[in-house]
Design a protein around this motif. Structure first.
Motif, mmCIF file in Angstrom:
data_model
loop_
_atom_site.group_PDB
_atom_site.id
_atom_site.type_symbol
_atom_site.label_atom_id
_atom_site.label_comp_id
_atom_site.label_asym_id
_atom_site.label_seq_id
_atom_site.Cartn_x
_atom_site.Cartn_y
_atom_site.Cartn_z
ATOM 1 N N SER A 1 15.810 9.564 8.989
ATOM 2 C CA SER A 1 15.181 8.244 9.024
ATOM 3 C C SER A 1 15.682 7.343 7.902
ATOM 4 O O SER A 1 15.522 6.139 7.950
ATOM 5 C CB SER A 1 13.665 8.372 8.987
ATOM 6 O OG SER A 1 13.285 8.933 7.753
ATOM 7 N N ASP A 2 16.292 7.935 6.867
ATOM 8 C CA ASP A 2 16.775 7.131 5.749
ATOM 9 C C ASP A 2 18.205 6.655 6.050
ATOM 10 O O ASP A 2 19.131 7.466 6.105
ATOM 11 C CB ASP A 2 16.753 7.996 4.483
ATOM 12 C CG ASP A 2 17.203 7.236 3.241
ATOM 13 O OD1 ASP A 2 18.012 6.288 3.384
ATOM 14 O OD2 ASP A 2 16.760 7.574 2.137
ATOM 15 N N PRO A 3 18.411 5.350 6.252
ATOM 16 C CA PRO A 3 19.733 4.888 6.676
ATOM 17 C C PRO A 3 20.815 5.103 5.614
ATOM 18 O O PRO A 3 21.976 5.324 5.949
ATOM 19 C CB PRO A 3 19.523 3.388 6.962
ATOM 20 C CG PRO A 3 18.301 3.013 6.203
ATOM 21 C CD PRO A 3 17.448 4.236 6.135
ATOM 22 N N ILE A 4 20.430 5.038 4.332
ATOM 23 C CA ILE A 4 21.423 5.261 3.273
ATOM 24 C C ILE A 4 21.877 6.714 3.292
ATOM 25 O O ILE A 4 23.068 7.018 3.176
ATOM 26 C CB ILE A 4 20.854 4.848 1.900
ATOM 27 C CG1 ILE A 4 20.659 3.327 1.872
ATOM 28 C CG2 ILE A 4 21.770 5.299 0.765
ATOM 29 C CD1 ILE A 4 20.051 2.800 0.610
ATOM 30 N N LEU B 1 16.656 1.748 11.298
ATOM 31 C CA LEU B 1 16.502 0.560 10.444
ATOM 32 C C LEU B 1 15.033 0.207 10.265
ATOM 33 O O LEU B 1 14.602 -0.912 10.510
ATOM 34 C CB LEU B 1 17.281 -0.625 11.016
ATOM 35 C CG LEU B 1 18.810 -0.472 11.024
ATOM 36 C CD1 LEU B 1 19.467 -1.655 11.708
ATOM 37 C CD2 LEU B 1 19.354 -0.326 9.606
ATOM 38 N N GLY B 2 14.254 1.180 9.848
ATOM 39 C CA GLY B 2 12.880 0.929 9.459
ATOM 40 C C GLY B 2 11.899 0.838 10.601
ATOM 41 O O GLY B 2 12.260 0.939 11.771
#
Lengths: 242, 242
Positions: free
Chosen positions: A173-176, A216-217
């Motif tokens: 879930s964390d795009p970075i 993206l969130g």
């Protein structure tokens, strides 16, 4: 006097060259921007760097630029294809401008199942990309490709080019974190239409080699916003913002 | 039948309540969207969550919504102020929409030295924020503040709220690294006008307490693009995209 106009031209650029401008650029300089003989102007052509020169009126309505000094050497764009489902015209203009500002090398319209298929005017995408490059000090204009069907794009793609697509259900879930784990090199960012990808399209994407689903969130974003956000994160994690 | 219209209202929302709609929303549902008695609609008001209901024509031109079911509990926006120098009208509309989509809690116009001071129509910013919240499934509408002078903003700000501003000459060139090092909590993102900050403004910013200069890569970006990029990185590093 405001700063010199910056123009993209097709002609080669070199020390001392006289570069004739096309009629539309001559008209723009003389009649819209009210520039005249001797006024400074900046040219770039995507391969010879950026040059300062002076306007030379060569006729009543014709203009050339006498090149005086190279200001910057040519730099290459990041190897990023920006692939997007065509959407409404104003937002399409916007997408071409923003992808250019964010350093994309190539704009590729992709027709997906839920794409509201308006005809894509390629020359309009080019004009918007040129405008953004001129205004934002960019040394190239992204190549604009003809629209391609989603299935064909997936079948023909080079799997060495990492394909990033926005997926609300991405396992990371964390795009970075997701982008950090991707290989370095060449990238394509694929943004679906407002209605998203069809389920079978999403499955095809997820089965693809070297494909990174990006979350993206928690909020739904419009397609153009998602595109800017994905390019931003890509440039920050893998591109030339580091 | 397309999906239910989603509308922001001021009225309180609760099980079984009948919520009268203002005239403009009644007109929009009946005449623009061609909806009628019994058609589903979704309401939110920024504090009571999201509700599904049915259109009830209460007169020839008046409409209420009979609330049937709570679909989502209220969530809070991220504590992000989006502060921006007013720019041309179309781009200002765009900024209000994008900042809303990206989860800002508050929109604050800031008048800097190089701001081309067009009057800011606060109600127009609100209308754009409402439209984005309605379309993007957001449960609140950002608060829109009246324009404030740059000096006054800096003098009055709470230093506990980390202030992020875009600075080409930022000492840490990696924007993810710069944001990672910032404290958690409340944030303000400040975007200057097209002409950038004046040198004395930049110095004031850099002298401020808990101020993070953010570098956004080697290319110049338009103010609206820089704003979206900064909000994207903030949400990804410190916000609710993790």
């Amino acid at each position: 006097m405001s700063k010199p106009q910056r123009l993209f031209v097709e002609a080669p650029l070199s020390q001392g060259a006289r570069v004739p401008l096309p009629n539309d650029q001559a008209h723009y300089l003389l009649n819209v921007m009210r520039r005249g003989d001797g006024d400074p102007v900046v040219l770039f052509n995507g391969c010879d760097g950026e040059w300062r020169g002076a306007i030379r009126k060569t006729g009543k309505r014709t203009v050339a630029v006498d090149l005086a000094e190279k200001m910057r050497d040519q730099s290459a764009p990041c190897d990023i294809d920006y692939c997007f489902a065509p959407i409404k015209r104003a937002r399409l203009d916007f997408i071409a401008q923003k992808a250019t500002e964010l350093g994309a090398a190539r704009l590729q319209p992709i027709v997906t199942r839920f794409t509201v298929s308006e005809r894509v005017k390629t020359e309009r995408l080019v004009a918007n990309a040129v405008e953004a490059a001129e205004q934002c000090g960019i040394l190239w204009v992204p190549e604009v490709a003809e629209p391609m069907a989603f299935d064909r794009y997936l079948a023909d793609r080079d799997p060495a080019r990492t394909l990033i697509f926005c997926d609300e259900a991405a396992p990371v879930s964390d795009p970075i974190e997701a982008l950090t784990a991707a290989p370095e090199g060449a990238f394509a960012v694929l943004i679906g239409p407002e209605g998203g990808f069809a389920e079978e399209e999403r499955e095809l994407l997820l089965r693809g080699e070297n494909v990174v689903p990006l979350s993206l969130g928690p909020r739904v974003m419009r397609a153009d916003t998602a595109g800017i956000a994905a390019l931003t994160l890509l440039q920050a994690v893998k591109g030339d913002w580091r």
